[in-house]
Design a protein around this motif. Structure first.
Motif, PDB file in Angstrom:
ATOM      1  N   ASP A  20       0.808  -1.216   0.000  1.00 57.54           N
ATOM      2  CA  ASP A  20       0.000   0.000   0.000  1.00 57.54           C
ATOM      3  C   ASP A  20       0.847   1.275   0.000  1.00 57.54           C
ATOM      4  O   ASP A  20       0.508   2.249  -0.662  1.00 57.54           O
ATOM      5  N   HIS A  21       1.940   1.261   0.759  1.00 58.80           N
ATOM      6  CA  HIS A  21       2.796   2.448   0.862  1.00 58.80           C
ATOM      7  C   HIS A  21       4.206   2.050   1.281  1.00 58.80           C
ATOM      8  O   HIS A  21       4.443   0.913   1.670  1.00 58.80           O
ATOM      9  N   VAL A  22       5.118   3.014   1.194  1.00 58.04           N
ATOM     10  CA  VAL A  22       6.474   2.831   1.707  1.00 58.04           C
ATOM     11  C   VAL A  22       6.835   4.119   2.432  1.00 58.04           C
ATOM     12  O   VAL A  22       6.439   5.207   2.026  1.00 58.04           O
ATOM     13  N   GLU A  23       7.550   3.998   3.553  1.00 58.59           N
ATOM     14  CA  GLU A  23       7.967   5.182   4.293  1.00 58.59           C
ATOM     15  C   GLU A  23       9.063   5.892   3.505  1.00 58.59           C
ATOM     16  O   GLU A  23       9.918   5.259   2.880  1.00 58.59           O
ATOM     17  N   LEU A  24       9.029   7.220   3.537  1.00 59.20           N
ATOM     18  CA  LEU A  24       9.925   8.031   2.722  1.00 59.20           C
ATOM     19  C   LEU A  24      11.390   7.688   2.946  1.00 59.20           C
ATOM     20  O   LEU A  24      12.140   7.515   1.996  1.00 59.20           O
ATOM     21  N   ASN A  25      11.821   7.572   4.201  1.00 62.46           N
ATOM     22  CA  ASN A  25      13.235   7.277   4.463  1.00 62.46           C
ATOM     23  C   ASN A  25      13.628   5.910   3.906  1.00 62.46           C
ATOM     24  O   ASN A  25      14.729   5.737   3.379  1.00 62.46           O
ATOM     25  N   GLN A  26      12.725   4.941   3.960  1.00 63.42           N
ATOM     26  CA  GLN A  26      13.000   3.613   3.421  1.00 63.42           C
ATOM     27  C   GLN A  26      13.022   3.632   1.891  1.00 63.42           C
ATOM     28  O   GLN A  26      13.816   2.934   1.265  1.00 63.42           O
ATOM     29  N   LEU A  27      12.162   4.447   1.286  1.00 66.32           N
ATOM     30  CA  LEU A  27      12.157   4.577  -0.165  1.00 66.32           C
ATOM     31  C   LEU A  27      13.509   5.077  -0.663  1.00 66.32           C
ATOM     32  O   LEU A  27      14.048   4.551  -1.640  1.00 66.32           O
ATOM     33  N   LEU A  28      14.071   6.064   0.014  1.00 62.27           N
ATOM     34  CA  LEU A  28      15.371   6.604  -0.398  1.00 62.27           C
ATOM     35  C   LEU A  28      16.449   5.526  -0.328  1.00 62.27           C
ATOM     36  O   LEU A  28      17.325   5.451  -1.191  1.00 62.27           O
ATOM     37  N   GLY A  44      18.455   5.255   8.243  1.00 62.90           N
ATOM     38  CA  GLY A  44      18.893   6.351   9.114  1.00 62.90           C
ATOM     39  C   GLY A  44      19.448   7.509   8.312  1.00 62.90           C
ATOM     40  O   GLY A  44      19.171   8.680   8.596  1.00 62.90           O
ATOM     41  N   ALA A  45      20.216   7.197   7.274  1.00 60.76           N
ATOM     42  CA  ALA A  45      20.736   8.249   6.391  1.00 60.76           C
ATOM     43  C   ALA A  45      19.576   8.917   5.664  1.00 60.76           C
ATOM     44  O   ALA A  45      19.582  10.134   5.463  1.00 60.76           O
ATOM     45  N   GLY A  46      18.576   8.127   5.309  1.00 57.24           N
ATOM     46  CA  GLY A  46      17.385   8.679   4.662  1.00 57.24           C
ATOM     47  C   GLY A  46      16.673   9.666   5.564  1.00 57.24           C
ATOM     48  O   GLY A  46      16.225  10.723   5.117  1.00 57.24           O
ATOM     49  N   LYS A  47      16.579   9.343   6.848  1.00 57.39           N
ATOM     50  CA  LYS A  47      15.945  10.251   7.812  1.00 57.39           C
ATOM     51  C   LYS A  47      16.691  11.577   7.882  1.00 57.39           C
ATOM     52  O   LYS A  47      16.082  12.642   7.947  1.00 57.39           O
ATOM     53  N   GLN A  48      18.025  11.519   7.871  1.00 55.33           N
ATOM     54  CA  GLN A  48      18.825  12.741   7.934  1.00 55.33           C
ATOM     55  C   GLN A  48      18.615  13.608   6.691  1.00 55.33           C
ATOM     56  O   GLN A  48      18.509  14.830   6.787  1.00 55.33           O
ATOM     57  N   VAL A  49      18.555  12.974   5.532  1.00 55.73           N
ATOM     58  CA  VAL A  49      18.354  13.717   4.281  1.00 55.73           C
ATOM     59  C   VAL A  49      16.978  14.387   4.289  1.00 55.73           C
ATOM     60  O   VAL A  49      16.846  15.553   3.912  1.00 55.73           O
ATOM     61  N   VAL A  50      15.957  13.658   4.735  1.00 57.18           N
ATOM     62  CA  VAL A  50      14.608  14.226   4.790  1.00 57.18           C
ATOM     63  C   VAL A  50      14.583  15.407   5.760  1.00 57.18           C
ATOM     64  O   VAL A  50      14.048  16.477   5.442  1.00 57.18           O
ATOM     65  N   ALA A  51      15.195  15.232   6.937  1.00 55.92           N
ATOM     66  CA  ALA A  51      15.209  16.301   7.946  1.00 55.92           C
ATOM     67  C   ALA A  51      15.930  17.556   7.451  1.00 55.92           C
ATOM     68  O   ALA A  51      15.624  18.661   7.891  1.00 55.92           O
TER      69      ALA A  51
END
Length: 76
Positions: free
Chosen positions: A11-19, A29-36
């Motif tokens: 149904d969906h994918v979390e943004l940080n996991q998509l990256l 974790g790196a995805g979370k930093q980029v989003v932030a």
């Protein structure tokens, strides 16, 4: 601009996991930093929610790369 078609198998994918899954980040974790940092756009708008749910039909942009989210025929 480079374009990546990402086939979504749920149904969906979390943004940080998509990256991470698209190869733009080494880890979630790196995805979370980029989003932030404010560098990621979802459908043209800056997205700061690290675990924003991204669904088929949306597009994500980072550093000149566009990820188009494509729904899988078997998803749903």
């Amino acid at each position: 601009m480079q374009t990546i078609d990402f086939e979504l198998d749920r149904d969906h994918v979390e943004l940080n996991q998509l990256l991470k899954l698209a190869g733009l980040c080494d880890s979630g974790g790196a995805g979370k930093q980029v989003v932030a940092s404010g560098a990621v756009r979802v459908d043209g708008e800056v997205e700061l929610r690290k675990t924003c749910k991204v669904r088929a039909g949306q597009s994500v942009t980072l550093d000149g790369v566009v990820i188009r989210i494509i729904g899988s025929p078997s998803a749903g």
